[in-house]
Enzyme design. Structure first.
Site, mmCIF file in Angstrom:
data_model
loop_
_atom_site.group_PDB
_atom_site.id
_atom_site.type_symbol
_atom_site.label_atom_id
_atom_site.label_comp_id
_atom_site.label_asym_id
_atom_site.label_seq_id
_atom_site.Cartn_x
_atom_site.Cartn_y
_atom_site.Cartn_z
ATOM 1 N N CYS A 210 0.835 -1.199 0.000
ATOM 2 C CA CYS A 210 0.000 0.000 0.000
ATOM 3 C C CYS A 210 0.871 1.251 0.000
ATOM 4 O O CYS A 210 2.038 1.212 0.398
ATOM 5 C CB CYS A 210 -0.916 -0.005 1.221
ATOM 6 S SG CYS A 210 -0.052 -0.232 2.787
ATOM 7 N N ARG A 239 6.854 0.821 1.491
ATOM 8 C CA ARG A 239 7.441 2.026 2.071
ATOM 9 C C ARG A 239 7.805 1.740 3.526
ATOM 10 O O ARG A 239 7.028 1.145 4.272
ATOM 11 C CB ARG A 239 6.461 3.217 2.008
ATOM 12 C CG ARG A 239 6.217 3.747 0.602
ATOM 13 C CD ARG A 239 7.449 4.447 0.043
ATOM 14 N NE ARG A 239 7.231 5.023 -1.280
ATOM 15 C CZ ARG A 239 7.503 4.398 -2.415
ATOM 16 N NH1 ARG A 239 7.979 3.157 -2.391
ATOM 17 N NH2 ARG A 239 7.308 5.006 -3.572
ATOM 18 N N ASP A 263 12.487 -4.575 2.372
ATOM 19 C CA ASP A 263 13.348 -3.980 1.341
ATOM 20 C C ASP A 263 13.397 -2.469 1.496
ATOM 21 O O ASP A 263 14.134 -1.801 0.779
ATOM 22 C CB ASP A 263 12.815 -4.355 -0.050
ATOM 23 C CG ASP A 263 13.716 -3.856 -1.170
ATOM 24 O OD1 ASP A 263 14.932 -4.159 -1.126
ATOM 25 O OD2 ASP A 263 13.221 -3.164 -2.082
ATOM 26 N N GLU A 268 16.479 6.118 4.596
ATOM 27 C CA GLU A 268 17.365 5.421 3.644
ATOM 28 C C GLU A 268 18.445 6.364 3.119
ATOM 29 O O GLU A 268 18.131 7.516 2.790
ATOM 30 C CB GLU A 268 16.526 4.864 2.483
ATOM 31 C CG GLU A 268 15.524 3.835 2.949
ATOM 32 C CD GLU A 268 14.576 3.357 1.864
ATOM 33 O OE1 GLU A 268 13.866 2.361 2.084
ATOM 34 O OE2 GLU A 268 14.531 3.983 0.787
ATOM 35 N N HIS A 287 16.539 -1.608 -0.673
ATOM 36 C CA HIS A 287 15.583 -0.961 -1.575
ATOM 37 C C HIS A 287 15.883 -1.299 -3.047
ATOM 38 O O HIS A 287 16.103 -0.409 -3.880
ATOM 39 C CB HIS A 287 15.588 0.553 -1.377
ATOM 40 C CG HIS A 287 14.300 1.197 -1.809
ATOM 41 N ND1 HIS A 287 13.783 2.309 -1.202
ATOM 42 C CD2 HIS A 287 13.425 0.897 -2.809
ATOM 43 C CE1 HIS A 287 12.655 2.667 -1.783
ATOM 44 N NE2 HIS A 287 12.414 1.815 -2.776
#
Length: 321
Positions: A210, A239, A263, A268, A287
């Site tokens: 989502c 996210r 991930d 980040e 990521h």
């Protein structure tokens, strides 16, 4: 026409081509731009068109670059640009949706399969001599798990959530999905809508797909984890802000959550003090779910396509209107 790419390296570390953009004018490509107003303004200089992936273009920057008429976001998420201010200033902003659907769905299943079989750890054990020294023809260092018959709860059922459900069904998983709208037409015998509480209480595995919104921020928290089955598995390729990381770490360390694979994280690159780094049974990847060669190639092609449509007064994928 002068075109500037503020942070091109992540999209194209050298295995793609910028030639599509260069057909439209002078192109200056920066691998990276420091996230401060001075550096961003310096690199934009007198460009008319700017491309960014994660370099922020906030109100303070936009008000000082009066020559910029177009911003192409090299991603699906466009929160790095103040799109409201861009609209007020007459700047067209576009994004690139749906380029990484297959890549992220595939990566989600890769994370889940790693939890089930610990392929990497067993490979390292063999290379370290553990199999050569074993008393039996076969050994395993971790419990091994089958997916068939278990239930996967998918929170968010857009393109990626739907693609993940198809892969999950192929592995024999039953799917519960939750989304802002029920989407009856997407329900099948083995893939059905559930309200959030039912999904949390009935799922063996929960996967997040989502967007990060006011209603989804921190959706994985201690209160919701308490509703889940003991030894649930949690996966996040969406996210980082969807998870209260300290609370997930506590649940992993207590054993309430069997394993997690993320991930994405809240900040980040990952902060060295992120509690998930020391949590039990937690896989963290940098990521990269979106970053297959094929997905990045599509992203490049679609970004050029967006720009061409804009130049032809037929803009598509506009997020600043």
């Amino acid at each position: 026409m002068k075109i500037v790419v503020l942070d091109g390296y992540t999209l194209n570390p050298g295995d793609l081509s910028w030639e599509g953009l260069k057909e439209f004018g002078e192109v200056i490509i920066y691998d990276r731009t420091a996230y401060n107003t001075e550096a961003i303004l310096k690199n934009i200089d007198d460009a008319t068109c700017v491309f960014t992936n994660k370099t922020p273009l906030e109100k303070a920057v936009l008000r000082k670059v009066k020559h910029v008429k177009y911003i192409g976001v090299l991603a699906t998420g466009y929160n790095v640009v103040d799109v409201r201010e861009a609209h007020n200033l007459g700047i067209t902003v576009t994004n690139v949706p749906a380029y990484s659907t297959s890549a992220v769905a595939q990566f989600t299943m890769a994370l889940l399969l790693e939890i089930c079989h610990h392929v990497g750890a067993h490979n390292r054990a063999v290379k370290n001599g553990d199999w050569s020294n074993a008393l039996d023809f076969s050994f395993w260092n971790f419990p091994l798990m089958e997916l068939e018959g278990k239930t996967l709860g998918i929170i968010g059922f857009g393109r990626i959530g739907q693609a993940t459900a198809k892969l999950a069904n192929a592995f024999g998983l039953n799917v519960l999905f939750n989304s802002r709208s029920r989407k009856n037409e997407l329900e099948t015998e083995n893939c059905v809508y559930a309200d959030l509480d039912k999904l949390l209480t009935h799922s063996d595995i929960i996967s997040l797909h989502c967007p990060l919104l006011e209603g989804t921020e921190g959706i994985i928290n201690s209160k919701n984890i308490d509703k889940m089955k003991d030894e649930v598995i949690i996966i996040n390729t969406s996210r980082g802000g969807l998870i209260k990381e300290k609370e997930l770490a506590e649940a992993l360390n207590s054993g309430k959550v069997y394993a997690a694979a993320v991930d994405v994280v809240s900040s980040e690159p990952i902060d060295k003090n992120n509690p998930l780094l020391k949590a039990k049974n937690c896989i963290i990847t940098p990521h990269i779910a979106w970053a297959s060669f094929e997905a990045r190639k599509r992203l490049m092609q679609l970004a050029v396509q967006n720009f061409e449509h804009y130049l032809n007064d037929d803009p598509i994928n506009v997020v600043s209107s």
